[in-house]
Design an enzyme around this catalytic site. Structure first.
Site, PDB file in Angstrom:
ATOM      1  N   ASN A 208     -42.138  -1.250  -5.634  1.00  0.00           N
ATOM      2  CA  ASN A 208     -41.327  -2.013  -6.587  1.00  0.00           C
ATOM      3  C   ASN A 208     -40.860  -3.305  -5.934  1.00  0.00           C
ATOM      4  O   ASN A 208     -41.208  -3.584  -4.787  1.00  0.00           O
ATOM      5  CB  ASN A 208     -40.146  -1.165  -7.080  1.00  0.00           C
ATOM      6  CG  ASN A 208     -39.272  -0.726  -5.924  1.00  0.00           C
ATOM      7  OD1 ASN A 208     -38.676  -1.538  -5.239  1.00  0.00           O
ATOM      8  ND2 ASN A 208     -39.231   0.581  -5.674  1.00  0.00           N
ATOM      9  N   ASP A 304     -34.360  13.073  -5.182  1.00  0.00           N
ATOM     10  CA  ASP A 304     -33.303  12.064  -5.309  1.00  0.00           C
ATOM     11  C   ASP A 304     -32.444  12.164  -4.046  1.00  0.00           C
ATOM     12  O   ASP A 304     -31.610  13.071  -3.912  1.00  0.00           O
ATOM     13  CB  ASP A 304     -32.473  12.295  -6.576  1.00  0.00           C
ATOM     14  CG  ASP A 304     -31.532  11.128  -6.833  1.00  0.00           C
ATOM     15  OD1 ASP A 304     -30.954  10.591  -5.853  1.00  0.00           O
ATOM     16  OD2 ASP A 304     -31.381  10.740  -8.007  1.00  0.00           O
ATOM     17  N   PHE A 321     -26.228   2.616  -5.530  1.00  0.00           N
ATOM     18  CA  PHE A 321     -26.466   1.374  -6.258  1.00  0.00           C
ATOM     19  C   PHE A 321     -27.150   1.726  -7.571  1.00  0.00           C
ATOM     20  O   PHE A 321     -27.850   2.736  -7.648  1.00  0.00           O
ATOM     21  CB  PHE A 321     -27.362   0.421  -5.447  1.00  0.00           C
ATOM     22  CG  PHE A 321     -26.591  -0.404  -4.453  1.00  0.00           C
ATOM     23  CD1 PHE A 321     -26.098   0.170  -3.292  1.00  0.00           C
ATOM     24  CD2 PHE A 321     -26.326  -1.742  -4.694  1.00  0.00           C
ATOM     25  CE1 PHE A 321     -25.370  -0.581  -2.384  1.00  0.00           C
ATOM     26  CE2 PHE A 321     -25.598  -2.503  -3.793  1.00  0.00           C
ATOM     27  CZ  PHE A 321     -25.115  -1.923  -2.637  1.00  0.00           C
TER      28      PHE A 321
HETATM   29  O1  C5P Z   1     -31.212   6.999 -10.559  1.00  0.00           O
HETATM   30  P1  C5P Z   1     -31.416   5.682  -9.957  1.00  0.00           P
HETATM   31  O2  C5P Z   1     -32.698   5.582  -9.195  1.00  0.00           O
HETATM   32  O3  C5P Z   1     -31.276   4.500 -10.848  1.00  0.00           O
HETATM   33  O4  C5P Z   1     -30.192   5.575  -8.919  1.00  0.00           O
HETATM   34  C1  C5P Z   1     -30.105   4.567  -8.039  1.00  0.00           C
HETATM   35  C2  C5P Z   1     -29.426   5.052  -6.798  1.00  0.00           C
HETATM   36  O5  C5P Z   1     -29.971   6.271  -6.351  1.00  0.00           O
HETATM   37  C3  C5P Z   1     -29.625   4.107  -5.623  1.00  0.00           C
HETATM   38  O6  C5P Z   1     -28.475   4.145  -4.840  1.00  0.00           O
HETATM   39  C4  C5P Z   1     -30.821   4.680  -4.901  1.00  0.00           C
HETATM   40  O7  C5P Z   1     -30.818   4.344  -3.534  1.00  0.00           O
HETATM   41  C5  C5P Z   1     -30.634   6.176  -5.115  1.00  0.00           C
HETATM   42  N1  C5P Z   1     -31.863   6.942  -5.216  1.00  0.00           N
HETATM   43  C6  C5P Z   1     -32.233   7.808  -4.197  1.00  0.00           C
HETATM   44  N2  C5P Z   1     -33.362   8.571  -4.327  1.00  0.00           N
HETATM   45  C7  C5P Z   1     -34.120   8.491  -5.426  1.00  0.00           C
HETATM   46  C8  C5P Z   1     -33.761   7.631  -6.477  1.00  0.00           C
HETATM   47  C9  C5P Z   1     -32.634   6.867  -6.333  1.00  0.00           C
HETATM   48  O8  C5P Z   1     -31.546   7.869  -3.178  1.00  0.00           O
HETATM   49  N3  C5P Z   1     -35.217   9.233  -5.528  1.00  0.00           N
END
Ligand code: C5P
Length: 397
Positions: A208, A304, A321
Site C-alpha cells: 500500500n 490484527d 492509527f
Molecule cells: O483496522 P485498521 O487497519 O484500519 O486499523 C488501523 C490500525 O490498526 C493501525 O494502528 C494499524 O497499525 C493497526 N493494524 C494492525 N494490524 C493489522 C491491521 C491494522 O496492527 N492487521
C-alpha cells in the site's frame, strides 16, 4: 521531571549567522547563562558585522572559531546537548537543508546527534519564497525544531513574518523543551511503521501507499523523550531515526513475530504501520506465467497486530492509527472500542496535505471520553504533540 532550572548545566552550542537580529544574541546568552546553561558560541563570518564577539564573551559565552586547532567540529558536536542557531538566515537554512559542511557551524550540525533548534530571521518575502518554504519543510521533516519567526516590523522596513523570536521567547522555548525531555526515560516502547508487503510470487506482491513517515516521526519523538524505542518497520526508503533500534520486516506475519519478540516488559505500543488486512493464501514458488485472461487470487486475513497487543495481559499502553477516507471520527471511534485501545489517531487519506506520503498531516485524536481535532502540522510536530499526549496518560508504575 525537573520543574525548576531545566536549563541547569545544559550545554548549548549557539550558532550565530549574519542577520541584523544577531545584535540581540548577547541578551540571549545572558538569559541562557542566568538559567544555568553553559554556552559556546560559533559565529559565521558575516555575524561579526552585527555583533561583537567581545559582547558575547562579556555575558559569559565561550567563543569557538574555525581557526581552533584539533577537531572543534567533532568535539563541539559531541559536547552539545543542543545546537541552537539564532539568528538563522535564509542562506543558513538552505545550507542545512542540503547538508553543506563548508564551515564550522554547518559541519558540526552534520556531525552532531544533539537536537538542532533554529530561530529564523529574514525579510518577509525571503521567508515566504518557495525555496525557503521547501527548505523549511525539509528541515521540519528531519526533526529540526523551529522557534519563530514572529511577525512584525522588520529592519528592511517591511512588516510580516520573518522577525527572529525575542531572546526571552527562545529561552522559554528551550526551557519547555528541556522540561519535557526525558519524561519517558528508559521506558520500553515499540512502534510499528510503514506498509507491509505480501508476496504473491518471488517477483510480485501486494502493498500500500504508506511511506512510514508518521511512524518514524513517532519513534523519533519517543526517543527524544528518552524512551527505549524499537521500531518494527515494513519496507520504506527512510533512515532509522537516531537512538532507535530498527527491525526491518516485510510481511504482516513477520511484523507480528518481531512485535511478539518484544512483549516482555513493554510499556507502550504505537501501531502506526499500514498492515495489509489480507495476504495471498499461497505464495507461488516460481514466478507466475501469464496464461488465462483472468487470474483469481485467494486472500486470507492477516492477524490484527494492534488488536492482539491490546489483549495482552499485562498490556502496554496501546495507541493505534486509523487512516480513513470517510466518516473519520465514527470509524476511528469504532476501532478504538473494537480493538480495545487507549488512544487512536485518525487521519484522512485522499485529501491534499494529509495522509500517505505527505510531510504534513491533519489528525483527530480520540480516547474513550474525548475527541480533539488538531491543527494541520508537519508529521514531526504531530508526533511530538502525540508523545506529549501519551506522557500525560501513560500509567506510572
Ligand atoms: O483496522 P485498521 O487497519 O484500519 O486499523 C488501523 C490500525 O490498526 C493501525 O494502528 C494499524 O497499525 C493497526 N493494524 C494492525 N494490524 C493489522 C491491521 C491494522 O496492527 N492487521
Amino acid at each position: 521531571m525537573r520543574d525548576k532550572a531545566r536549563a541547569q548545566g545544559r550545554r548549548v552550542v549557539l550558532g550565530i549567522t549574519g542577520g541584523i537580529a544577531a545584535y540581540k544574541t548577547p541578551e540571549l546568552v545572558r538569559r541562557l547563562r542566568t538559567a544555568g546553561a553553559v554556552v559556546r558560541a560559533v559565529l559565521s563570518q558575516s555575524a561579526t558585522r552585527f555583533v561583537a564577539p567581545g559582547a558575547l564573551a562579556a555575558v559569559g559565552a565561550e567563543l569557538v572559531d574555525d581557526e581552533d586547532r584539533g577537531m572543534p567540529h567533532i568535539d563541539l558536536a559531541r559536547w552539545a546537548d543542543i545546537v541552537l542557531i539564532a539568528p538563522a538566515t535564509a542562506h543558513l537554512l538552505a545550507r542545512l537543508a542540503m547538508g553543506a559542511a563548508d564551515d564550522l557551524l554547518t559541519t558540526l550540525c552534520l556531525a552532531t546527534e544533539a537536537p538542532l533548534c533554529v530561530a529564523p530571521a529574514m525579510n518577509r518575502v525571503m521567508w515566504e519564497h518557495p525555496a525557503t518554504r521547501a527548505n523549511h519543510a525539509q528541515l521540519l521533516e528531519r526533526g529540526v525544531l523551529f522557534v519563530g519567526p514572529g511577525a512584525g516590523p522588520q529592519a528592511c522596513g517591511e512588516n510580516g513574518p520573518g522577525r527572529m523570536s525575542e531572546p526571552l521567547e527562545i529561552a522559554a522555548f528551550l526551557e519547555r523543551f528541556w522540561g519535557e525531555t526525558g519524561a519517558l526515560r528508559d521506558i520500553p516502547a515499540l512502534v510499528t511503521a510503514g506498509p507491509t508487503y505480501e508476496a504473491l510470487d518471488p517477483a510480485r506482491g501486494f502493498t500500500n501507499r504508506s511511506s512510514g513517515k508518521m511512524g518514524y516521526a513517532v519513534a523519533a519523538a519517543l526517543a527524544e523523550q528518552g524512551a527505549q524505542v524499537v521500531l518494527v518497520s515494513g519496507p520504506t526508503a527512510l533512515a532509522a531515526p537516531p537512538g532507535v533500534h530498527r527491525i526491518l520486516v516485510t510481511s504482516a506475519i513477520e511484523m507480528r513475530e518481531a512485535v511478539r519478540a518484544h512483549r516482555e516488559g513493554l510499556r507502550l505500543f504505537v501501531g502506526a504501520a499500514a498492515v495489509a488486512d489480507y495476504r495471498p493464501e499461497t505464495m507461488a514458488p516460481q514466478k507466475l506465467k501469464k496464461q488465462a485472461d483472468t487470474l483469481t487470487v485467494t486472500f486470507v486475513r492477516n492477524p490484527d497486530i494492534l488488536a492482539e497487543v491490546a489483549q495482552w495481559q499485562p498490556r502496554p499502553f496501546t495507541v493505534g492509527f486509523a487512516a480513513e477516507t470517510e466518516a473519520l471520527e465514527d470509524h476511528a471511534r469504532a476501532k478504538l472500542e473494537k480493538k480495545g485501545l487507549d488512544l487512536i489517531v485518525a487521519n484522512p487519506v485522499g485529501e491534499p496535505g494529509a495522509g500517505f506520503g505527505t510531510d504534513q498531516n491533519r489528525v483527530t485524536v480520540i480516547n474513550k471520553d474525548r475527541t480533539v481535532a488538531w491543527a494541520a502540522a508537519a508529521k514531526t510536530e504531530i508526533a511530538r504533540q502525540l508523545v506529549r499526549e501519551i506522557i500525560k496518560r501513560l500509567p506510572r508504575n
